[in-house]
Design a protein around this motif. Structure first.
Motif, PDB file in Angstrom:
ATOM      1  N   VAL A  46       0.842  -1.193   0.000  1.00 24.12           N
ATOM      2  CA  VAL A  46       0.000   0.000   0.000  1.00 24.12           C
ATOM      3  C   VAL A  46       0.875   1.240   0.000  1.00 24.12           C
ATOM      4  O   VAL A  46       1.778   1.367   0.826  1.00 24.12           O
ATOM      5  N   ILE A  47       0.611   2.143  -0.934  1.00 23.09           N
ATOM      6  CA  ILE A  47       1.211   3.471  -0.923  1.00 23.09           C
ATOM      7  C   ILE A  47       0.085   4.466  -0.692  1.00 23.09           C
ATOM      8  O   ILE A  47      -0.850   4.537  -1.477  1.00 23.09           O
ATOM      9  N   MET A  48       0.165   5.203   0.406  1.00 26.03           N
ATOM     10  CA  MET A  48      -0.843   6.213   0.715  1.00 26.03           C
ATOM     11  C   MET A  48      -0.594   7.440  -0.160  1.00 26.03           C
ATOM     12  O   MET A  48       0.543   7.915  -0.271  1.00 26.03           O
ATOM     13  N   ILE A  49      -1.660   7.930  -0.794  1.00 24.91           N
ATOM     14  CA  ILE A  49      -1.561   9.128  -1.621  1.00 24.91           C
ATOM     15  C   ILE A  49      -2.622  10.109  -1.151  1.00 24.91           C
ATOM     16  O   ILE A  49      -3.820   9.826  -1.230  1.00 24.91           O
ATOM     17  N   THR A  50      -2.191  11.279  -0.675  1.00 24.83           N
ATOM     18  CA  THR A  50      -3.147  12.192  -0.055  1.00 24.83           C
ATOM     19  C   THR A  50      -2.629  13.615  -0.005  1.00 24.83           C
ATOM     20  O   THR A  50      -1.427  13.856  -0.147  1.00 24.83           O
ATOM     21  N   ARG A  85      -1.199  16.501   5.353  1.00 22.90           N
ATOM     22  CA  ARG A  85       0.184  16.735   5.748  1.00 22.90           C
ATOM     23  C   ARG A  85       0.386  16.553   7.252  1.00 22.90           C
ATOM     24  O   ARG A  85       1.461  16.827   7.767  1.00 22.90           O
ATOM     25  N   GLU A  86      -0.661  16.101   7.953  1.00 23.12           N
ATOM     26  CA  GLU A  86      -0.552  15.927   9.387  1.00 23.12           C
ATOM     27  C   GLU A  86       0.389  14.765   9.703  1.00 23.12           C
ATOM     28  O   GLU A  86       0.294  13.694   9.108  1.00 23.12           O
ATOM     29  N   LEU A  87       1.278  14.985  10.679  1.00 23.42           N
ATOM     30  CA  LEU A  87       2.237  13.949  11.044  1.00 23.42           C
ATOM     31  C   LEU A  87       1.526  12.715  11.583  1.00 23.42           C
ATOM     32  O   LEU A  87       1.980  11.588  11.368  1.00 23.42           O
ATOM     33  N   ASP A  88       0.373  12.905  12.254  1.00 23.55           N
ATOM     34  CA  ASP A  88      -0.382  11.758  12.779  1.00 23.55           C
ATOM     35  C   ASP A  88      -0.840  10.838  11.651  1.00 23.55           C
ATOM     36  O   ASP A  88      -0.890   9.618  11.816  1.00 23.55           O
ATOM     37  N   THR A  89      -1.187  11.447  10.502  1.00 23.63           N
ATOM     38  CA  THR A  89      -1.612  10.641   9.364  1.00 23.63           C
ATOM     39  C   THR A  89      -0.453   9.823   8.824  1.00 23.63           C
ATOM     40  O   THR A  89      -0.586   8.629   8.509  1.00 23.63           O
ATOM     41  N   VAL A  90       0.714  10.458   8.719  1.00 21.38           N
ATOM     42  CA  VAL A  90       1.906   9.745   8.263  1.00 21.38           C
ATOM     43  C   VAL A  90       2.255   8.622   9.242  1.00 21.38           C
ATOM     44  O   VAL A  90       2.566   7.495   8.842  1.00 21.38           O
ATOM     45  N   LYS A  91       2.191   8.929  10.531  1.00 23.13           N
ATOM     46  CA  LYS A  91       2.498   7.922  11.555  1.00 23.13           C
ATOM     47  C   LYS A  91       1.512   6.763  11.471  1.00 23.13           C
ATOM     48  O   LYS A  91       1.910   5.589  11.586  1.00 23.13           O
ATOM     49  N   GLY A  92       0.236   7.073  11.255  1.00 22.31           N
ATOM     50  CA  GLY A  92      -0.761   6.023  11.129  1.00 22.31           C
ATOM     51  C   GLY A  92      -0.491   5.113   9.940  1.00 22.31           C
ATOM     52  O   GLY A  92      -0.692   3.903  10.010  1.00 22.31           O
TER      53      GLY A  92
END
Length: 221
Positions: free
Chosen positions: A78-82, A85-92
């Motif tokens: 899975v590659i997330m594309i969005t 820019r929230e760090l919590d989203t990246v961490k998730g």
């Protein structure tokens, strides 16, 4: 040929991603879905090698889709594309086992680098008869071996994203790195200078009008 499922509720964006996929050698788009529920069904039915997964979907978030895939034992790439820019989203995304993360808007060259990096990791796992430290380092993206301890105020996961950005782009300025990772330019510069001092990165000065631009690339590359 690696099959790619595209998940994005914006028709035009999904079409751009489909065209991007078709331009990368060794990849083909097999389907486009608009919702998280459709994505989960398509993964089960089509068994793609890679999912390009948007975070913001009408029913489920991309992170929820990722969590449901992993909880069911599905290890599809899975590659997330969005645009998030929230760090919590990246961490998730990292905690959920995403292979990579792309922040909109991005150029085709960045997109291509992500897919090629995914393919390289998959090839390494498929071809490695045994595991040694060099194989582990190549999979986890640690060109200098074990992770260096970071100064106060710098996080290991963001540091990994910074190194991934440098690796995938080939060379970056602090401003470019900040855009790729989704952090401030000042923070990006701190990470880059730290890894420069740790001999993990090298510096090239690009001269033009005004002060020379500091550009960073992986050591030995």
């Amino acid at each position: 040929m690696r099959d790619v499922l595209i998940v994005d509720d914006d028709f035009m964006v999904a079409e751009i991603h489909r065209r991007f996929v078709e331009q990368v050698e060794g990849f083909q788009a097999v389907a486009v879905t608009r919702t998280g529920t459709e994505a989960l069904t398509a993964v089960q039915d089509l068994e793609p090698d890679l999912v390009l997964l948007d975070v913001y979907l009408p029913d489920l978030t991309g992170l929820e889709v990722l969590q449901r895939l992993r909880s069911s034992g599905n290890l599809v790439g899975v590659i997330m594309i969005t645009a998030a820019r929230e760090l919590d989203t990246v961490k998730g995304a990292l905690d959920g086992g995403a292979a990579d993360f792309l922040i909109k808007p991005f150029e085709f060259s960045q997109f291509k680098a992500k897919l090629e990096a995914f393919a390289a990791r998959a090839d390494t796992l498929e071809s490695a008869a045994g595991i040694d430290q060099s194989v582990v380092d190549s999979l986890f993206g640690r060109p200098g071996g074990p992770a260096q301890s970071l100064p106060k105020g710098l996080g290991a996961e963001t540091g990994r994203l910074v190194l991934d950005a440098v690796r995938n782009a080939g060379e970056v300025s602090a401003a470019e790195c900040a855009d790729l990772v989704g952090i401030s330019r000042v923070s990006a510069r701190r990470y880059l200078e730290h890894y420069l001092g740790a001999d993990m990165l090298e510096l090239r000065l690009q001269y033009g009008a005004g002060r020379p631009e500091r550009r960073y690339h992986l050591r030995g590359v």
